[in-house]
Motif scaffolding. Sequence first.
Motif, PDB file in Angstrom:
ATOM      1  N   UNK A   2      13.918   2.333   6.998  1.00  0.00           N
ATOM      2  CA  UNK A   2      12.773   2.183   5.959  1.00  0.00           C
ATOM      3  C   UNK A   2      12.032   3.251   6.242  1.00  0.00           C
ATOM      4  N   UNK A   3      11.236   3.565   4.781  1.00  0.00           N
ATOM      5  CA  UNK A   3      10.060   4.339   4.961  1.00  0.00           C
ATOM      6  C   UNK A   3       8.849   3.655   4.566  1.00  0.00           C
ATOM      7  N   UNK A   4       7.844   3.999   5.016  1.00  0.00           N
ATOM      8  CA  UNK A   4       6.496   3.305   4.877  1.00  0.00           C
ATOM      9  C   UNK A   4       5.316   4.339   4.682  1.00  0.00           C
ATOM     10  N   UNK A   5       4.340   4.024   3.921  1.00  0.00           N
ATOM     11  CA  UNK A   5       3.256   4.721   3.742  1.00  0.00           C
ATOM     12  C   UNK A   5       2.069   3.698   4.121  1.00  0.00           C
ATOM     13  N   UNK A   6       1.140   4.203   5.132  1.00  0.00           N
ATOM     14  CA  UNK A   6       0.320   3.200   5.760  1.00  0.00           C
ATOM     15  C   UNK A   6      -0.943   4.051   5.397  1.00  0.00           C
ATOM     16  N   UNK A   7      -2.089   3.233   4.954  1.00  0.00           N
ATOM     17  CA  UNK A   7      -3.189   3.845   4.568  1.00  0.00           C
ATOM     18  C   UNK A   7      -4.405   2.812   5.004  1.00  0.00           C
ATOM     19  N   UNK A   8      -5.398   3.365   5.813  1.00  0.00           N
ATOM     20  CA  UNK A   8      -6.605   2.465   6.278  1.00  0.00           C
ATOM     21  C   UNK A   8      -8.129   2.948   5.803  1.00  0.00           C
ATOM     22  N   UNK A   9      -9.017   2.202   5.885  1.00  0.00           N
ATOM     23  CA  UNK A   9     -10.411   2.755   5.603  1.00  0.00           C
ATOM     24  C   UNK A   9     -11.260   1.931   6.649  1.00  0.00           C
ATOM     25  N   UNK A  30       3.923  10.199  10.924  1.00  0.00           N
ATOM     26  CA  UNK A  30       3.515  11.564  10.236  1.00  0.00           C
ATOM     27  C   UNK A  30       2.412  11.453   9.716  1.00  0.00           C
ATOM     28  N   UNK A  31       1.171  12.361  10.204  1.00  0.00           N
ATOM     29  CA  UNK A  31      -0.233  12.181   9.529  1.00  0.00           C
ATOM     30  C   UNK A  31      -0.135  13.063   8.107  1.00  0.00           C
ATOM     31  N   UNK A  32      -0.040  12.343   7.060  1.00  0.00           N
ATOM     32  CA  UNK A  32      -0.025  13.112   5.952  1.00  0.00           C
ATOM     33  C   UNK A  32      -1.393  13.822   5.478  1.00  0.00           C
ATOM     34  N   UNK A  33      -2.491  12.705   5.515  1.00  0.00           N
ATOM     35  CA  UNK A  33      -3.962  13.364   4.925  1.00  0.00           C
ATOM     36  C   UNK A  33      -4.564  12.061   5.223  1.00  0.00           C
ATOM     37  N   UNK A  34      -6.018  12.582   5.559  1.00  0.00           N
ATOM     38  CA  UNK A  34      -7.054  11.780   5.864  1.00  0.00           C
ATOM     39  C   UNK A  34      -6.698  10.538   6.687  1.00  0.00           C
ATOM     40  N   UNK A  35      -6.734   9.432   5.954  1.00  0.00           N
ATOM     41  CA  UNK A  35      -6.187   8.178   6.444  1.00  0.00           C
ATOM     42  C   UNK A  35      -4.911   7.737   6.084  1.00  0.00           C
ATOM     43  N   UNK A  36      -4.107   8.395   5.622  1.00  0.00           N
ATOM     44  CA  UNK A  36      -2.738   8.173   5.333  1.00  0.00           C
ATOM     45  C   UNK A  36      -1.583   8.830   6.163  1.00  0.00           C
ATOM     46  N   UNK A  37      -0.719   7.636   6.619  1.00  0.00           N
ATOM     47  CA  UNK A  37       0.381   8.210   7.383  1.00  0.00           C
ATOM     48  C   UNK A  37       1.510   7.717   6.866  1.00  0.00           C
ATOM     49  N   UNK A  38       2.840   8.527   7.244  1.00  0.00           N
ATOM     50  CA  UNK A  38       4.113   8.159   6.653  1.00  0.00           C
ATOM     51  C   UNK A  38       4.951   7.553   8.106  1.00  0.00           C
ATOM     52  N   UNK A  39       5.760   6.754   7.783  1.00  0.00           N
ATOM     53  CA  UNK A  39       6.437   6.200   8.951  1.00  0.00           C
ATOM     54  C   UNK A  39       7.872   5.899   8.411  1.00  0.00           C
ATOM     55  N   UNK A  40       8.967   6.252   9.346  1.00  0.00           N
ATOM     56  CA  UNK A  40      10.370   5.926   9.354  1.00  0.00           C
ATOM     57  C   UNK A  40      10.557   4.699  10.384  1.00  0.00           C
ATOM     58  N   UNK A  41      11.005   3.563   9.983  1.00  0.00           N
ATOM     59  CA  UNK A  41      11.234   2.301  11.003  1.00  0.00           C
ATOM     60  C   UNK A  41      11.956   1.482  10.479  1.00  0.00           C
ATOM     61  N   UNK A  42      12.836   0.803  11.499  1.00  0.00           N
ATOM     62  CA  UNK A  42      13.433  -0.440  11.155  1.00  0.00           C
ATOM     63  C   UNK A  42      12.767  -1.855  11.184  1.00  0.00           C
ATOM     64  N   UNK A  78       5.366  16.695   4.208  1.00  0.00           N
ATOM     65  CA  UNK A  78       5.515  15.183   3.901  1.00  0.00           C
ATOM     66  C   UNK A  78       6.927  15.335   3.463  1.00  0.00           C
ATOM     67  N   UNK A  79       7.221  16.172   2.426  1.00  0.00           N
ATOM     68  CA  UNK A  79       8.732  15.969   1.762  1.00  0.00           C
ATOM     69  C   UNK A  79       9.597  16.115   3.072  1.00  0.00           C
ATOM     70  N   UNK A  80       9.474  16.889   3.759  1.00  0.00           N
ATOM     71  CA  UNK A  80      10.407  17.273   5.106  1.00  0.00           C
ATOM     72  C   UNK A  80      10.456  15.985   5.648  1.00  0.00           C
ATOM     73  N   UNK A  81       9.530  15.336   6.118  1.00  0.00           N
ATOM     74  CA  UNK A  81       9.576  14.249   6.921  1.00  0.00           C
ATOM     75  C   UNK A  81      10.343  12.989   6.316  1.00  0.00           C
ATOM     76  N   UNK A  82       9.807  12.835   4.954  1.00  0.00           N
ATOM     77  CA  UNK A  82      10.664  11.468   4.283  1.00  0.00           C
ATOM     78  C   UNK A  82      12.042  12.119   4.158  1.00  0.00           C
ATOM     79  N   UNK A  83      12.239  13.166   3.755  1.00  0.00           N
ATOM     80  CA  UNK A  83      14.049  13.676   3.570  1.00  0.00           C
ATOM     81  C   UNK A  83      14.764  13.486   4.910  1.00  0.00           C
ATOM     82  N   UNK A  84      14.169  13.633   6.192  1.00  0.00           N
ATOM     83  CA  UNK A  84      14.787  13.803   7.231  1.00  0.00           C
ATOM     84  C   UNK A  84      15.191  12.658   7.956  1.00  0.00           C
TER      85      UNK A  84
END
Length: 84
Positions: A2-9, A30-42, A78-84
């Motif tokens: 699964x792919x996730x977007x994680x955002x925090x403030x 993967x640190x996308x921007x600011x406090x937004x991260x992408x993650x691939x995980x089970x 970001x696209x490369x991370x999500x596609x990979x």
Amino acid sequence: MAKFMIAYDLKQQGQNYNCITEKLKKLNAFHSQGSVWLLKSDTTCKDLRDHLKGCLDSNDELMVVQISDWASYQMPHDAKYLKG
């Protein structure tokens, strides 16, 4: 996987971001921007939230979203991370 977007403030001025960023790095997020991260995980959104919320104060915010579809613009890493 699964792919996730994680955002925090983190609301407190001058708050230490090390706790949450180190946990995300250990998950190979993967640190996308600011406090937004992408993650691939089970794992699940709930499990990710529970894993990260120990870094937060009572007034901080956290959102974990499982990505089912996505599109980007001028974000090749970001696209490369999500596609990979």
